[in-house]
Design a protein around this motif. Sequence first.
Motif, mmCIF file in Angstrom:
data_model
loop_
_atom_site.group_PDB
_atom_site.id
_atom_site.type_symbol
_atom_site.label_atom_id
_atom_site.label_comp_id
_atom_site.label_asym_id
_atom_site.label_seq_id
_atom_site.Cartn_x
_atom_site.Cartn_y
_atom_site.Cartn_z
ATOM 1 N N ASP A 292 -34.701 40.581 59.010
ATOM 2 C CA ASP A 292 -35.095 39.724 60.130
ATOM 3 C C ASP A 292 -36.201 40.352 60.966
ATOM 4 O O ASP A 292 -36.845 39.665 61.766
ATOM 5 N N PHE A 293 -36.414 41.652 60.813
ATOM 6 C CA PHE A 293 -37.382 42.357 61.653
ATOM 7 C C PHE A 293 -38.600 42.836 60.863
ATOM 8 O O PHE A 293 -39.394 43.628 61.363
ATOM 9 N N VAL A 294 -38.743 42.335 59.647
ATOM 10 C CA VAL A 294 -39.919 42.663 58.837
ATOM 11 C C VAL A 294 -41.003 41.616 59.114
ATOM 12 O O VAL A 294 -40.747 40.413 59.018
ATOM 13 N N PRO A 295 -42.218 42.044 59.460
ATOM 14 C CA PRO A 295 -43.296 41.069 59.715
ATOM 15 C C PRO A 295 -43.565 40.197 58.492
ATOM 16 O O PRO A 295 -43.422 40.641 57.348
ATOM 17 N N LEU A 296 -43.953 38.966 58.751
ATOM 18 C CA LEU A 296 -44.186 38.021 57.659
ATOM 19 C C LEU A 296 -45.267 38.506 56.697
ATOM 20 O O LEU A 296 -45.188 38.241 55.489
ATOM 21 N N CYS A 297 -46.280 39.218 57.195
ATOM 22 C CA CYS A 297 -47.355 39.678 56.310
ATOM 23 C C CYS A 297 -46.837 40.648 55.262
ATOM 24 O O CYS A 297 -47.277 40.625 54.102
ATOM 25 N N LEU A 298 -45.878 41.504 55.640
ATOM 26 C CA LEU A 298 -45.299 42.441 54.677
ATOM 27 C C LEU A 298 -44.379 41.716 53.705
ATOM 28 O O LEU A 298 -44.359 42.023 52.507
ATOM 29 N N MET A 299 -43.622 40.744 54.203
ATOM 30 C CA MET A 299 -42.752 39.958 53.326
ATOM 31 C C MET A 299 -43.583 39.148 52.335
ATOM 32 O O MET A 299 -43.216 39.032 51.158
ATOM 33 N N ARG A 300 -44.714 38.627 52.792
ATOM 34 C CA ARG A 300 -45.569 37.853 51.896
ATOM 35 C C ARG A 300 -46.055 38.713 50.740
ATOM 36 O O ARG A 300 -46.052 38.274 49.587
ATOM 37 N N ARG A 301 -46.464 39.933 51.033
ATOM 38 C CA ARG A 301 -46.954 40.821 49.988
ATOM 39 C C ARG A 301 -45.877 41.052 48.932
ATOM 40 O O ARG A 301 -46.138 41.012 47.735
ATOM 41 N N ARG A 302 -44.650 41.268 49.391
ATOM 42 C CA ARG A 302 -43.551 41.517 48.458
ATOM 43 C C ARG A 302 -43.252 40.272 47.622
ATOM 44 O O ARG A 302 -43.007 40.358 46.409
ATOM 45 N N ILE A 303 -43.269 39.100 48.249
ATOM 46 C CA ILE A 303 -42.980 37.863 47.528
ATOM 47 C C ILE A 303 -44.054 37.593 46.478
ATOM 48 O O ILE A 303 -43.760 37.183 45.347
ATOM 49 N N GLU A 304 -45.310 37.826 46.819
ATOM 50 C CA GLU A 304 -46.385 37.622 45.846
ATOM 51 C C GLU A 304 -46.265 38.586 44.679
ATOM 52 O O GLU A 304 -46.536 38.223 43.524
ATOM 53 N N GLU A 305 -45.826 39.813 44.950
ATOM 54 C CA GLU A 305 -45.602 40.772 43.864
ATOM 55 C C GLU A 305 -44.499 40.288 42.932
ATOM 56 O O GLU A 305 -44.629 40.358 41.700
ATOM 57 N N ARG A 306 -43.420 39.792 43.493
ATOM 58 C CA ARG A 306 -42.307 39.284 42.686
ATOM 59 C C ARG A 306 -42.727 38.057 41.888
ATOM 60 O O ARG A 306 -42.337 37.887 40.729
#
Length: 403
Positions: A292-306
């Motif tokens: 819940d405390f991870v910025p969206l930009c970092l989550m986006r990078r991980r999702i694109e990698e997956r």
Amino acid sequence: MDVEKLYSRRISRTERLWLIANHILPPYANQIVVEGHGEIETQRLKDAIAVASEANPGSRLVLKGHLSFAKWVDTGITPPLFEASAGQWSGTSSEGMPGLPCELPERTGPTCCVQLIKGDPIRLVFYSHHATMDGRGTAHWVADIFKALRGEAPIGSDFDLNEMQFVNSFNKERRPLTPREQIVPVAKPIGNDPGVTWRRRRITGKFSKLLGKIAVFVAAEARKHADGTVKVGIPVDVRRHQADIRATGNLTIGINVDVTPDMTPVQVAESISGLLAENRDLMLGKVGNWIDFVPLCLMRRRIEERMNKQFETGRYYYSALLSNLGKMSLDMYSGGGFEATSIFFIPPGTEYLPFFLTSTGSGDHIELLISMPKRLANEKRIDTLIDDLVRYLESADATGVHS
């Protein structure tokens, strides 16, 4: 308007993921398309949208704040109406469909809108940013617009809990996350063309065990291309657990069904019924609160990698997502000189899901729509899939071979 009485609700963990999906491939929106005939006065339609949206403030939201402290807040601004010409768009595929002049930006809005596409038939397309509404919530808002067109009072909605808060009021047990090991009903990607595409077909008649038959079809197609496990996701409307809920927000939780090589449609249907009887839709995935405390930009990078890893390996989180919106009354979606003849649902577009099917019943027919990433759908693979599915369903119901 009294600021203290403005509608608001806290953003959920899932809705933050939908924000990322919208940043990757906008607009990440539910789209309900109502086809029909007649005449619609533009101003009368605008007035109906205003009346229905006042009663359903979840259609007028923007995001305030950051991380898990963010909230959806009512702006009081009516969702806009856009007009377009159908041109050569057939309504049976994404090819040629008029686009939207905005991407439903969550910070400034609008996050919902309506598009009047003039032609024969007339098509009304109702968009809702998926981070603000689910399919059932969108249908509620749309039905209220048509109520207003008919001069009736809208039902409205005032529920201000997100799906996590609602589910936690029943059950705090969590289920393990699904491994990304599922095979899919097409071969590996061809090229790297970004985006998604969809195809729509209509079938007429009554079809028993529809989701079970579609799941068996998906599994059989997947096993033509690879050995492995097949898991389909079934979105479930958790409003079923509290009859008095009037809500447009995201109240949908998925259940997962493993489809083994020897399963029949009846067995798949029984598996779905068993999971619902056990209230498995009231179990959220087991994820640490830290997310819940991870910025969206970092989550986006991980999702694109997956997402890229899925394309590389041919193994996905789901083999398919199958959403059945059930039968929708054509009378409920008519009014103001417009008579509906069919309703279909275009799912939010994401390359994360290899195969997303929606089914919607209206009148004497069922609308089937498949959405897929372009790199999996190209070279007419999506056309072959949906045509084969239609033939399978028609033969299955005609002969009973697959029941």
